[in-house]
Design an enzyme around this catalytic site. Sequence first.
Site, PDB file in Angstrom:
ATOM      1  CD  GLU A 122      39.844  34.784  44.716  1.00 29.07           C
ATOM      2  OE1 GLU A 122      39.472  34.888  43.539  1.00 29.07           O
ATOM      3  OE2 GLU A 122      39.707  33.745  45.382  1.00 29.07           O
ATOM      4  CG  HIS A 145      37.335  37.539  49.160  1.00 28.93           C
ATOM      5  ND1 HIS A 145      36.142  36.857  49.263  1.00 28.93           N
ATOM      6  CD2 HIS A 145      38.309  36.587  49.214  1.00 28.93           C
ATOM      7  CE1 HIS A 145      36.389  35.562  49.368  1.00 28.93           C
ATOM      8  NE2 HIS A 145      37.690  35.371  49.341  1.00 28.93           N
ATOM      9  CG  HIS A 147      37.546  33.255  53.794  1.00 27.74           C
ATOM     10  ND1 HIS A 147      38.705  32.510  53.734  1.00 27.74           N
ATOM     11  CD2 HIS A 147      37.362  33.723  52.541  1.00 27.74           C
ATOM     12  CE1 HIS A 147      39.197  32.529  52.507  1.00 27.74           C
ATOM     13  NE2 HIS A 147      38.404  33.271  51.761  1.00 27.74           N
ATOM     14  CD  GLU A 175      19.959  50.766  60.887  1.00 34.32           C
ATOM     15  OE1 GLU A 175      20.963  51.179  60.316  1.00 34.32           O
ATOM     16  OE2 GLU A 175      18.980  51.468  61.156  1.00 34.32           O
ATOM     17  CG  HIS A 216      35.515  31.057  48.890  1.00 39.05           C
ATOM     18  ND1 HIS A 216      36.361  30.710  47.864  1.00 39.05           N
ATOM     19  CD2 HIS A 216      36.171  32.037  49.574  1.00 39.05           C
ATOM     20  CE1 HIS A 216      37.483  31.422  47.948  1.00 39.05           C
ATOM     21  NE2 HIS A 216      37.376  32.236  48.970  1.00 39.05           N
TER      22      HIS A 216
HETATM   23  P1  13P Z   1      45.116  35.266  48.300  1.00 42.92           P
HETATM   24  O1  13P Z   1      46.043  34.962  49.446  1.00 42.92           O
HETATM   25  O2  13P Z   1      45.736  34.905  46.963  1.00 42.92           O
HETATM   26  O3  13P Z   1      44.621  36.695  48.356  1.00 42.92           O
HETATM   27  O4  13P Z   1      43.854  34.306  48.431  1.00 42.92           O
HETATM   28  C1  13P Z   1      43.089  34.288  49.599  1.00 42.92           C
HETATM   29  C2  13P Z   1      41.663  33.962  49.338  1.00 42.92           C
HETATM   30  O5  13P Z   1      40.813  34.257  50.151  1.00 42.92           O
HETATM   31  C3  13P Z   1      41.304  33.281  48.061  1.00 42.92           C
HETATM   32  O6  13P Z   1      39.923  33.348  47.855  1.00 42.92           O
HETATM   33 ZN    ZN Z   2      38.760  33.612  49.712  1.00 42.11          ZN
END
Ligand code: 13P
Ligand code: ZN
Length: 291
Positions: A122, A145, A147, A175, A216
């Site tokens: 990313e 980033h 999940h 908040e 995602h």
């Molecule tokens: P990477 O392992 O390449 O950082 O990818 C993980 C991910 O969350 C892709 O969206």
């Molecule tokens: Zn991801």
Amino acid sequence: MKVLDSKLMKSYARMASDGYAQGWHERNGGNLSYRMTRAEVEELKEDFHYDGEWKTIGWQKEEESAFPGLAGEYFLVSGSGKYFRNIEPDPEANTAIIQLNDAGSRYRIVWGLKDGGRPTSELPTHLGNLEVCKARDENIRVVYHCHPANIIALTFVLPLDSRVFTREIYEMITECPIVFPEGIGVVPWMVCGGKLISDATKEIMKKQDVAVWAHHGAFCCGYDFDLAFGLMHTVEKAAEVLVKVMSMSDRKRNTITPAQFRDLNEPFGVKINEAFLYEKKDGTIGQLPED
Ligand code: 13P
Ligand code: ZN
């Protein structure tokens, strides 16, 4: 100073472990980037090597993935395919410090990934976000980033609309609008790692600190690791409350009204974006302003 002994690396690794402990980093899920200050580069550069190959960023053509606003800068990034749970025990194998060239179109590794590998897939989105964030506020250095399950779950049931996502999240914890008065952007499902999703996220990050990727995960930015982690934590907590509410009922008996949100502006010194304070039918969840 050695990178491994630096406050920067310790704070970075702590955030990786905190994210893992929250359950936001299954397998290699998620990535974290930090735009280093000049002082940090000066302090650590005795530990860098400058014999690495200049590599193109991401999949697309070099001229399409240039980040001139970040030319010459250094970044601490997670490695592609590396697990967040392994960062704190072994930062040198799972993260890298990279430098961009003078055009901002190629990078080289100056430290880390000692057993091989490349920066996160990313990287185009991280650099795109860091570039637009720097343009709006020089102090924004962290892009994160992950999940988180509740944010992801909501992308299956709410309209993929920034106004609806923001409003429903805002209603869950008082908040929220104080922590992110510009709200949350939403990117519909797209192939991750590429230019399209990088461009869509960049558009959001020009103004907002949080972008949800449908089915995602989410991206956020911040001045430092505490603020970026705290922001993601706040959004995910509110998303968890919403998932609980929706699992009990499809309507709310009580909630925070637009007038009550406006009452927060003055005491907390914020200006909550009016686009999120539209009138809704009583108790509805997921209503668009035009419904
Ligand atoms: P990477 O392992 O390449 O950082 O990818 C993980 C991910 O969350 C892709 O969206
Ligand atoms: Zn991801």
